[in-house]
Structure formats: C-alpha cells, structure tokens
Design a protein around this motif. Structure first.
Motif, PDB file in Angstrom:
ATOM      1  N   ASP A   6       0.829  -1.206   0.000  1.00 16.56           N
ATOM      2  CA  ASP A   6       0.000   0.000   0.000  1.00 16.56           C
ATOM      3  C   ASP A   6       0.862   1.254   0.000  1.00 16.56           C
ATOM      4  O   ASP A   6       0.469   2.291  -0.528  1.00 16.56           O
ATOM      5  CB  ASP A   6      -0.940   0.014   1.207  1.00 16.56           C
ATOM      6  CG  ASP A   6      -1.974  -1.090   1.150  1.00 16.56           C
ATOM      7  OD1 ASP A   6      -2.280  -1.567   0.029  1.00 16.56           O
ATOM      8  OD2 ASP A   6      -2.469  -1.481   2.219  1.00 16.56           O
ATOM      9  N   LEU A   7       2.028   1.153   0.591  1.00 16.59           N
ATOM     10  CA  LEU A   7       2.937   2.287   0.641  1.00 16.59           C
ATOM     11  C   LEU A   7       3.464   2.630  -0.751  1.00 16.59           C
ATOM     12  O   LEU A   7       3.632   3.798  -1.078  1.00 16.59           O
ATOM     13  CB  LEU A   7       4.093   1.985   1.597  1.00 16.59           C
ATOM     14  CG  LEU A   7       4.999   3.134   1.963  1.00 16.59           C
ATOM     15  CD1 LEU A   7       4.222   4.316   2.527  1.00 16.59           C
ATOM     16  CD2 LEU A   7       6.042   2.665   2.965  1.00 16.59           C
ATOM     17  N   HIS A   8       3.695   1.618  -1.603  1.00 11.82           N
ATOM     18  CA  HIS A   8       4.150   1.875  -2.980  1.00 11.82           C
ATOM     19  C   HIS A   8       3.166   2.813  -3.669  1.00 11.82           C
ATOM     20  O   HIS A   8       3.560   3.811  -4.263  1.00 11.82           O
ATOM     21  CB  HIS A   8       4.235   0.595  -3.816  1.00 11.82           C
ATOM     22  CG  HIS A   8       5.062  -0.499  -3.250  1.00 11.82           C
ATOM     23  ND1 HIS A   8       6.338  -0.316  -2.780  1.00 11.82           N
ATOM     24  CD2 HIS A   8       4.791  -1.814  -3.072  1.00 11.82           C
ATOM     25  CE1 HIS A   8       6.815  -1.469  -2.347  1.00 11.82           C
ATOM     26  NE2 HIS A   8       5.887  -2.386  -2.513  1.00 11.82           N
ATOM     27  N   ALA A   9       1.899   2.475  -3.581  1.00 11.29           N
ATOM     28  CA  ALA A   9       0.869   3.267  -4.248  1.00 11.29           C
ATOM     29  C   ALA A   9       0.757   4.656  -3.625  1.00 11.29           C
ATOM     30  O   ALA A   9       0.603   5.654  -4.338  1.00 11.29           O
ATOM     31  CB  ALA A   9      -0.471   2.542  -4.179  1.00 11.29           C
ATOM     32  N   LYS A  60       8.500  -0.452  -6.252  1.00 11.46           N
ATOM     33  CA  LYS A  60       8.745  -1.254  -5.053  1.00 11.46           C
ATOM     34  C   LYS A  60      10.179  -1.094  -4.553  1.00 11.46           C
ATOM     35  O   LYS A  60      10.414  -0.966  -3.350  1.00 11.46           O
ATOM     36  CB  LYS A  60       8.463  -2.732  -5.331  1.00 11.46           C
ATOM     37  CG  LYS A  60       7.012  -3.039  -5.531  1.00 11.46           C
ATOM     38  CD  LYS A  60       6.823  -4.513  -5.836  1.00 11.46           C
ATOM     39  CE  LYS A  60       5.367  -4.811  -6.105  1.00 11.46           C
ATOM     40  NZ  LYS A  60       5.136  -6.217  -6.390  1.00 11.46           N
ATOM     41  N   SER A  61      11.127  -1.093  -5.469  1.00 16.30           N
ATOM     42  CA  SER A  61      12.537  -0.983  -5.049  1.00 16.30           C
ATOM     43  C   SER A  61      12.811   0.363  -4.387  1.00 16.30           C
ATOM     44  O   SER A  61      13.602   0.445  -3.442  1.00 16.30           O
ATOM     45  CB  SER A  61      13.463  -1.192  -6.240  1.00 16.30           C
ATOM     46  OG  SER A  61      13.227  -0.204  -7.224  1.00 16.30           O
ATOM     47  N   THR A 111      11.367   0.255  -0.842  1.00 16.23           N
ATOM     48  CA  THR A 111      12.269  -0.519   0.006  1.00 16.23           C
ATOM     49  C   THR A 111      13.480   0.320   0.401  1.00 16.23           C
ATOM     50  O   THR A 111      13.880   0.344   1.567  1.00 16.23           O
ATOM     51  CB  THR A 111      12.717  -1.806  -0.719  1.00 16.23           C
ATOM     52  OG1 THR A 111      11.554  -2.572  -1.031  1.00 16.23           O
ATOM     53  CG2 THR A 111      13.662  -2.626   0.131  1.00 16.23           C
ATOM     54  N   ARG A 112      14.038   1.034  -0.555  1.00 13.28           N
ATOM     55  CA  ARG A 112      15.197   1.893  -0.279  1.00 13.28           C
ATOM     56  C   ARG A 112      14.846   3.003   0.706  1.00 13.28           C
ATOM     57  O   ARG A 112      15.661   3.384   1.550  1.00 13.28           O
ATOM     58  CB  ARG A 112      15.718   2.491  -1.590  1.00 13.28           C
ATOM     59  CG  ARG A 112      16.992   3.282  -1.447  1.00 13.28           C
ATOM     60  CD  ARG A 112      17.508   3.796  -2.784  1.00 13.28           C
ATOM     61  NE  ARG A 112      16.507   4.444  -3.617  1.00 13.28           N
ATOM     62  CZ  ARG A 112      16.081   5.699  -3.448  1.00 13.28           C
ATOM     63  NH1 ARG A 112      16.539   6.435  -2.470  1.00 13.28           N
ATOM     64  NH2 ARG A 112      15.189   6.217  -4.263  1.00 13.28           N
ATOM     65  N   LEU A 113      13.625   3.513   0.650  1.00 11.11           N
ATOM     66  CA  LEU A 113      13.205   4.587   1.553  1.00 11.11           C
ATOM     67  C   LEU A 113      12.933   4.086   2.971  1.00 11.11           C
ATOM     68  O   LEU A 113      13.180   4.806   3.938  1.00 11.11           O
ATOM     69  CB  LEU A 113      11.955   5.280   1.009  1.00 11.11           C
ATOM     70  CG  LEU A 113      12.149   6.108  -0.257  1.00 11.11           C
ATOM     71  CD1 LEU A 113      10.800   6.552  -0.812  1.00 11.11           C
ATOM     72  CD2 LEU A 113      13.027   7.311   0.024  1.00 11.11           C
ATOM     73  N   VAL A 114      12.403   2.870   3.112  1.00 11.67           N
ATOM     74  CA  VAL A 114      12.056   2.386   4.451  1.00 11.67           C
ATOM     75  C   VAL A 114      13.246   1.761   5.178  1.00 11.67           C
ATOM     76  O   VAL A 114      13.262   1.736   6.405  1.00 11.67           O
ATOM     77  CB  VAL A 114      10.863   1.398   4.449  1.00 11.67           C
ATOM     78  CG1 VAL A 114       9.599   2.074   3.950  1.00 11.67           C
ATOM     79  CG2 VAL A 114      11.157   0.149   3.677  1.00 11.67           C
TER      80      VAL A 114
END
Length: 130
Positions: free
Chosen positions: A25-28, A34-35, A38-41
């Motif tokens: 849900d965070l991607h949207a 997605k990558s 992932t890099r941000l979190v």
C-alpha cells in the motif's frame, strides 16, 4: 527535523495514521516503484523507527508499524512542521493573508492538474518486453 527526509516523514505519517500499513500500500501511496519504497524504508528500520512484521492477511506481505522511537520522531517532526507553518503565517503580509493563501491554493491546483496531464509518467515498455 530529526534527520528525517520529507519522504521518510511521509512514510512515518502514513503508518501513524493507519496504525499498521502494508508495504504494498505504501508503494501506491508514495507513487514509486517497489525498489524505491524498500530503499526509503530501510533507513527507518535501521534507525529503529519502524517495525516490519508479516501481514495478518497474507504471510508473503509485510506490515509496517511505528516503534516507540518512531512515534516520538513522528510527533516531534509534526511539532517542528507546525512551528514552521505558524512562522510562515506570522510572516505573511498583514491584510494579504487571504489573497496569499488563495494564490497558493490556486498554484497547488495547477500543479495537480499538470501532474494529471503529464505524459512523462506513462510507463514505457522495457526493451526486453517489446
């Protein structure tokens, strides 16, 4: 504020608002791949601001929650932002506040419409897919 980037704050804020947020849900929400999500979190996990658990609805999915340090950081960054916005409000020209805010709202709406019309965000097939 608190060495959190704007995008990282958006992540902390989204998780704080929902209590628990699926990574998908965070991607949207961020409008990124997605990558990139992932890099941000990852720095938020390393700093102990987010917990990563298996989602209840799907064991392949990841659910994000704030740690106590993440909640505190979120609260402090919001406090910093509120102070910054209050300072802006105090520095608006006397008698021009309503006009200034209307102009900013109009500009934000123009940006929103331009983003909707933007063709550069259209997915271009990978060479291997053509």
């Amino acid at each position: 504020c608190r060495n959190v980037t704007f995008q990282q704050f958006l992540i902390l804020d989204a998780v704080a608002r929902t209590g628990s947020l699926c990574l998908a849900d965070l991607h949207a929400l961020l409008g990124v791949e997605k990558s990139t999500t992932t890099r941000l979190v990852e720095p938020l996990f390393r700093r102990g601001l987010l917990w990563r658990d298996r989602a209840e609805h799907d064991s392949r999915s990841v659910s994000l929650t704030l740690t106590p340090a993440g909640s505190e950081t979120h609260r402090e960054v919001w406090s910093c932002l509120k102070g910054f916005l209050a300072s802006i409000d105090r520095n608006l020209a006397p008698g021009k506040r309503a006009d200034t805010l209307a102009a900013v709202a109009g500009f934000a709406e123009a940006i929103r419409r331009a983003a909707e019309d933007c063709r550069c965000c259209v997915a271009i097939p990978n060479r291997d897919e053509t």
